[in-house]
Design a protein around this motif. Structure first.
Motif, PDB file in Angstrom:
ATOM      1  N   MET A 343     -27.556 -15.567   8.914  1.00 58.81           N
ATOM      2  CA  MET A 343     -26.415 -14.650   9.015  1.00 58.81           C
ATOM      3  C   MET A 343     -26.510 -13.543   7.972  1.00 58.81           C
ATOM      4  N   ARG A 344     -27.051 -13.895   6.811  1.00 53.06           N
ATOM      5  CA  ARG A 344     -27.218 -12.872   5.770  1.00 53.06           C
ATOM      6  C   ARG A 344     -28.184 -11.799   6.260  1.00 53.06           C
ATOM      7  N   ARG A 345     -29.239 -12.251   6.901  1.00 56.94           N
ATOM      8  CA  ARG A 345     -30.213 -11.287   7.434  1.00 56.94           C
ATOM      9  C   ARG A 345     -29.560 -10.421   8.500  1.00 56.94           C
ATOM     10  N   LEU A 347     -26.413  -9.650   8.728  1.00 59.25           N
ATOM     11  CA  LEU A 347     -25.425  -8.758   8.110  1.00 59.25           C
ATOM     12  C   LEU A 347     -26.103  -7.622   7.347  1.00 59.25           C
ATOM     13  N   TRP A 348     -27.207  -7.917   6.667  1.00 60.43           N
ATOM     14  CA  TRP A 348     -27.943  -6.828   6.007  1.00 60.43           C
ATOM     15  C   TRP A 348     -28.543  -5.873   7.043  1.00 60.43           C
ATOM     16  N   GLN A 351     -25.828  -3.622   8.244  1.00 59.48           N
ATOM     17  CA  GLN A 351     -25.466  -2.627   7.229  1.00 59.48           C
ATOM     18  C   GLN A 351     -26.550  -1.566   7.081  1.00 59.48           C
TER      19      GLN A 351
END
Lengths: 587, 587
Positions: A343-345, A347-348, A351
């Motif tokens: 999920m971090r990937r 979200l980045w 962005q």
């Protein structure tokens, strides 16, 4: 209900003031010399209030209720009329228009920032003013003085709205097949007869008059696109009586349900020629760059609202343990979704796409301003030469990322993302149309590679590559950016090489570039994002002790390190995909 | 209204009889020794009639009307009840079930082919029998004899349907957070209390009784997933009186609107324990491979119906001149869309995905049959070892291609694709949920790489690579396939190398595989598609004088030449993406 929207004013100002240094340029552009960064920022702050507080709250209801048709009349969803009145009362339709016609004469760059916000807040509603602005550009460039005086002030003020009437049921992408007829009358007017489909805003309850710009054929017209003329057909005639124009129905669509998609029948309706006979398509193409940039902003708007809401949700919602436990989660039974690597990937990525695309959108708008106002001929010509290349790229790439990015964001909500009430699924649906209209994304790719680059041996690309290379040079001395600058330089050279190789090979196998155009556009788009990230990183680096700039730098570096390297694979594909693409056998 | 569906019977038979040679295997599997290829084909022909003529016509109406909730009761859309009655009357729920419980004892492979058709025809409707089949598997494996006798025959006959009640509002992917309670009573029953959300088929009007399988906690349960028990809670108690189970509402969703997604409240409802206390999750996991394959078939179904309809439309609809004019178009003003290279590439991609995925789906089902029935221990164990690897790959890859493929197909219709009446947009919406439920696709990727492969140093992959390598060896001597065989062999070796590299690096940086799991699953899936295409090409090659086989060969070669090489880029990504993936800063 639905997603909330907070206009990213500080991010916008970062791009306008710091990355693009637009205010410095305004001082050299006639008509903009009095505009400064703070005035521009105040305009955007006001726009943000309208978009976030007035328009965004109408979005979910607009989807739920949609437009309703009854006996030729169309009602827009609850809240749309009130939002329109507030928009007109505040003078927003006039923002980027010429003071000669009542406009505020502000730069396209600010209009583009305004439309990013409007589209993020409510894509369907924004179709109405967006099309009117296109009609304004067209009339300003091509209509005679009488028509201009009759229609431009009312469109600029927002008293009247407008449409583009192109598509017929048998003629979507292929305008050469259009059949609508225009018969000259003794009084100099034309009688227009035919049926147009997919006319956005063909009928509605926002304004009493609607100005239709209709592509049709005069009696002596040659076949194909060289026989099309552009005719202005108002819903209400100058004496206030209704013209012979009728909305026969509206479409039930996947999304943008608050935008009335109308079937319009013209039954010997009275119209006036815009520009020269048989030169209608040329008149329409004048505003094509602006219109395609408008559609690109729909993609950017969806991406921004999806990204900001996904981030909020991912920080709040806790599910399972992440491999690296979030520091805030030691007393909780689970980590925030934002701590999970997948999920971090996501979200980045969202962005980085959003921020890189904002730089490209605003740069394109800055070039539009220069192409219109720059007194220095060389710079004006450079801007005018870059625009036709940037336009198909931003249209196709932003709309693809707008839809797929909204869908990636949906995944952050898990099953909740599929529920209407949450709101993200509406953005996935609404965003999908932008990949189709205003020239499908496949047509954008052909426009870029087959129409614009290859006939000139790929040389127009040099101008774009100069911009890339000069950014790479400027960044290679900046601490921490040398590696990324080298990657951009390699990507720029790779794009140039691939273009030359295609130009050579196309001489032997003419169909080849048509097969690879989509890969090519994606590669060119990603290289441009690389440029935007590198430039943003360079600007943010000196201020990285400030956490806000540190995050900007992280985001740009993520784009450069995680996303830009995919250019390599796209270029390899272009080089290696020489295999046959057989015809499709009959059923 | 909506898309039509023609079951691809000949393509299915090609995979079953020729590519997988399944009938030869049945002769060695107890219970299937009497089944031959023609009998199997007749079963599928009957299923095709139901799917195409009875079920598919209910799909668009199901979307338009959706389910309606009133005071705890749910009505399914028009046509759903009649289709269900026809399905039950023909005995379809029993197809893959054990004859001991009234089943027909046919192989999973035929059940999988049946469900491909049902999902293509109407995904939303197929949720009802699909979940009941999952409950059948669960009860068969874990319930005591009394419960089995009471419930299995009614589920197998289709008289009753069933649900899986897992999710609670705060616990989606994280079942360890579940709170629903089960209190033991003096009579040996349990009193179940709690609220479950997103319960597909929790209430409907297709059957009078509904058998809920509810994950909950006994009073002495440990925290987390090791304290979950599985409890059977019927809507109607054995004496026919209503249980204390209520549907409090249904969700308004992006798609599958004919499938009732219910909030279910259990208010001291009477239930019976299934299996051991605190072992509920293990009981559910037994049917996980089957359930995830079911979801994969939703992706395949959407892809098949989208592909066949896009092909039909692209052959009929004429727009513009293609660079290589279609031979049929010399007297027409424009070429069929299918002649345009960008669309041709899209259509071949859709076909190659569909045909490759059908091979993989049916192979997985064939392995399920072997894992259940194969008397040869080594072969049974091989099948049982391959299934846990194939399952997350087919679930994630098929559902991603189902959604994105439907969206690619929409593009073929241009603006018409966005119109509800045409039908393709419904498939884009319906297909989206399958990427989320039954374990999100990100969770599938983690399951494959982090849970199954890396803890064993990547060794389980060897079994899969053996299958790949042996196909490459078999194909390298076949005229025209040597190059493709070499590509597959390289891809297989590359996948093994990447896995080993990840296993080594993960020891130093434990988070790394979590970041790259999605790329890894995509690479593994594409290599498997390569295997399926090569195998299909090898089987079709000797018959290529027949145009039907020639097209099969072309499609497989397109996959091998245009799609498989992307494995290289995915593996490069896995090797090269060592950059940091910073945490997300707080808002």
């Amino acid at each position: 209900m639905g997603l909330s929207y907070r206009a990213p004013l500080r991010d916008m100002r970062f791009v306008i003031d710091e990355v693009l240094q637009a205010p410095a340029g305004w001082s050299q552009l006639p008509g903009l010399t009095d505009l400064d960064a703070n005035t521009a920022a105040q305009v955007l702050e006001q726009a943000a209030v309208f978009a976030s507080e007035v328009l965004a709250p109408t979005n979910a209801d607009g989807d739920l209720h949609g437009c309703t048709w009854s006996d030729g009349q169309v009602d827009t969803p609850p809240g749309f009329r009130a939002a329109w009145r507030a928009f007109v009362d505040a003078g927003w339709p006039a923002l980027g228009c010429d003071p000669d016609w009542g406009g505020q004469g502000l730069p396209q760059l600010l209009n583009v920032a305004l439309y990013e916000m409007l589209n993020a807040a409510n894509h369907a509603w924004t179709m109405y003013p967006g099309l009117a602005h296109g009609a304004y550009e067209c009339l300003k460039a091509h209509a005679n003085a009488e028509l201009q005086q009759r229609y431009l002030p009312k469109i600029v003020s927002g008293e009247w709205l407008a449409t583009m009437c192109l598509t017929e049921s048998h003629a979507g992408s292929d305008l050469g097949l259009l059949r609508t007829r225009a018969l000259p009358q003794a009084d100099g007017t034309l009688q227009v007869s035919g049926t147009k489909i997919f006319i956005s805003g063909g009928a509605h309850d926002l304004t009493d008059n609607i100005v239709h710009l209709v592509l049709c054929r005069l009696p002596d017209a040659p076949a194909g696109t060289k026989g099309l003329s552009l005719v202005l057909v108002p819903r209400l005639l100058p004496d206030g009586t209704p013209n012979r124009v009728r909305c026969n129905g509206i479409e039930k669509k996947m999304g943008i349900k608050g935008s009335a998609t109308c079937t319009m029948s013209f039954d010997a309706a009275t119209g006036w020629l815009i520009g020269e006979p048989h030169r209608g398509l040329a008149a329409m193409f004048v505003m094509m760059n602006a219109a395609r940039l408008q559609v690109a902003l729909q993609g950017l708007g969806h991406l921004e609202i999806a990204t900001q809401n996904a981030l909020l949700y991912a920080r709040e919602r806790r599910q399972m343990r992440a491999p690296q436990r979030a520091s805030s989660a030691h007393n909780e039974p689970a980590d925030p979704i934002a701590a999970h690597p997948a999920m971090r990937r996501t979200l980045w990525t969202l962005q980085a796409w959003t921020e890189g695309q904002r730089v490209l959108a605003y740069w394109t708008a800055q070039l539009l301003d220069e192409s219109e106002r720059q007194p220095d001929l060389a710079r004006r010509e450079r801007a005018a030469a870059l625009l036709p290349l940037l336009t198909p790229i931003v249209k196709a790439m932003f709309t693809e990322h707008g839809h797929t990015g909204a869908s990636m964001a949906l995944q952050v909500w898990g099953g909740h993302g599929y529920i209407h009430e949450v709101g993200i699924e509406q953005h996935v649906r609404d965003a999908r149309i932008a990949m189709v209209y205003e020239g499908t994304n496949e047509i954008q790719a052909i426009d870029l590679l087959v129409r614009k680059l290859l006939p000139a041996g790929g040389r127009p690309l040099d101008l774009l590559c100069e911009a890339l290379d000069s950014e790479a040079e400027a960044s290679e001395q900046v601490p921490g950016l040398a590696a990324a600058a080298a990657v951009l330089q390699t990507a720029s050279a790779g794009l140039r090489d691939a273009t030359r190789a295609l130009a050579v090979d196309a001489a032997v196998e003419p169909e080849l570039p048509w097969r690879l155009a989509d890969d090519y556009l994606r590669a060119a788009g990603l290289v441009l994002l690389g440029w935007a990230w590198l430039r943003s990183a360079r600007v943010a680096t000196p201020h990285q002790d400030d956490p806000w700039y540190a995050r900007k730098l992280q985001c740009a570096l993520f784009g450069l390190e995680w996303l830009l390297p995919d250019v390599d694979a796209l270029l390899r594909r272009i080089i290696s995909r020489r295999a046959a693409l057989p015809p499709l056998p009959d059923a």
